[in-house]
Design a protein around this motif. Structure first.
Motif, PDB file in Angstrom:
ATOM      1  N   ARG A  70       0.839  -1.201   0.000  1.00  0.00           N
ATOM      2  CA  ARG A  70       0.000   0.000   0.000  1.00  0.00           C
ATOM      3  C   ARG A  70       0.875   1.253   0.000  1.00  0.00           C
ATOM      4  O   ARG A  70       1.932   1.296   0.609  1.00  0.00           O
ATOM      5  CB  ARG A  70      -0.874  -0.010   1.250  1.00  0.00           C
ATOM      6  N   VAL A  71       0.418   2.279  -0.693  1.00  0.00           N
ATOM      7  CA  VAL A  71       1.161   3.530  -0.801  1.00  0.00           C
ATOM      8  C   VAL A  71       0.430   4.603  -0.002  1.00  0.00           C
ATOM      9  O   VAL A  71      -0.794   4.671  -0.004  1.00  0.00           O
ATOM     10  CB  VAL A  71       1.285   3.962  -2.277  1.00  0.00           C
ATOM     11  N   ASP A  72       1.200   5.432   0.685  1.00  0.00           N
ATOM     12  CA  ASP A  72       0.640   6.538   1.445  1.00  0.00           C
ATOM     13  C   ASP A  72      -0.089   7.490   0.495  1.00  0.00           C
ATOM     14  O   ASP A  72       0.470   7.905  -0.518  1.00  0.00           O
ATOM     15  CB  ASP A  72       1.775   7.271   2.166  1.00  0.00           C
ATOM     16  N   PHE A  74      -0.783  10.601   0.752  1.00  0.00           N
ATOM     17  CA  PHE A  74      -0.119  11.897   0.651  1.00  0.00           C
ATOM     18  C   PHE A  74       1.057  11.824  -0.323  1.00  0.00           C
ATOM     19  O   PHE A  74       1.338  12.773  -1.047  1.00  0.00           O
ATOM     20  CB  PHE A  74       0.356  12.379   2.019  1.00  0.00           C
ATOM     21  N   ARG A  75       1.734  10.696  -0.333  1.00  0.00           N
ATOM     22  CA  ARG A  75       2.820  10.503  -1.297  1.00  0.00           C
ATOM     23  C   ARG A  75       2.267  10.494  -2.716  1.00  0.00           C
ATOM     24  O   ARG A  75       2.857  11.094  -3.628  1.00  0.00           O
ATOM     25  CB  ARG A  75       3.545   9.199  -1.010  1.00  0.00           C
TER      26      ARG A  75
END
Length: 162
Positions: A70-72, A74-75
């Protein structure tokens, strides 16, 4: 966040081309040599485009593959904004170089091809940056959610309540 509008890129390109032409016109009227960008500018523009793609790749994997980490969020937004800004910078820098080329080619004395190489390379690198940044921005978008249609009252044909 909305995607980069084509009219935004056209406006940036028009502004850049006009600025490039006016800069060379002002330098020539002052009796100075025309502006020639450094050979490092096209290299940096293409490197920026490649970095945008490299930053967007994990986000694309996370969106497309359920097994990917999973990717943040906000990133993901930061990368999308970087891609959006990079496409505008590419349009500005590439069209600025085209404005410089246009000014030089409209003069009565034709320039040597070697003196125009950096400027032409900058124009091409600007176009490459726009393309790579738009691809990176596309990689950061979420696919349409099938549940959105069911929750939208206007899609069922019923009048929304006010």
């Amino acid at each position: 966040m909305k995607r980069t509008a084509p009219m935004t890129l056209v406006a940036c390109a028009a502004l850049g081309a006009a600025t490039g032409y006016i800069v060379d016109l002002a330098l020539t009227n002052a009796g100075r040599a025309t502006y020639a960008p450094s050979i490092m500018l096209p290299v940096l523009l293409v490197a920026l485009g490649i970095c945008c793609l490299l930053f967007a790749w994990p986000i694309r994997r996370a969106v497309r593959d359920e097994k990917a980490p999973r990717v943040d969020p906000f990133r993901a937004v930061r990368v999308a904004v970087l891609a959006k800004a990079s496409s505008m910078v590419g349009a500005l820098a590439g069209s600025f170089a085209l404005g410089l080329v246009t000014f030089v080619l409209t003069r009565p004395v034709s320039p040597a091809v070697g003196s125009m190489a950096e400027t032409i390379a900058t124009a091409v690198a600007g176009a490459v940056l726009v393309i790579l940044a738009l691809v990176a921005e596309h990689m950061c978008t979420l696919p349409k959610d099938p549940d959105d249609r069911e929750s939208d009252p206007s899609s069922s044909g019923a009048e929304p309540e006010f």
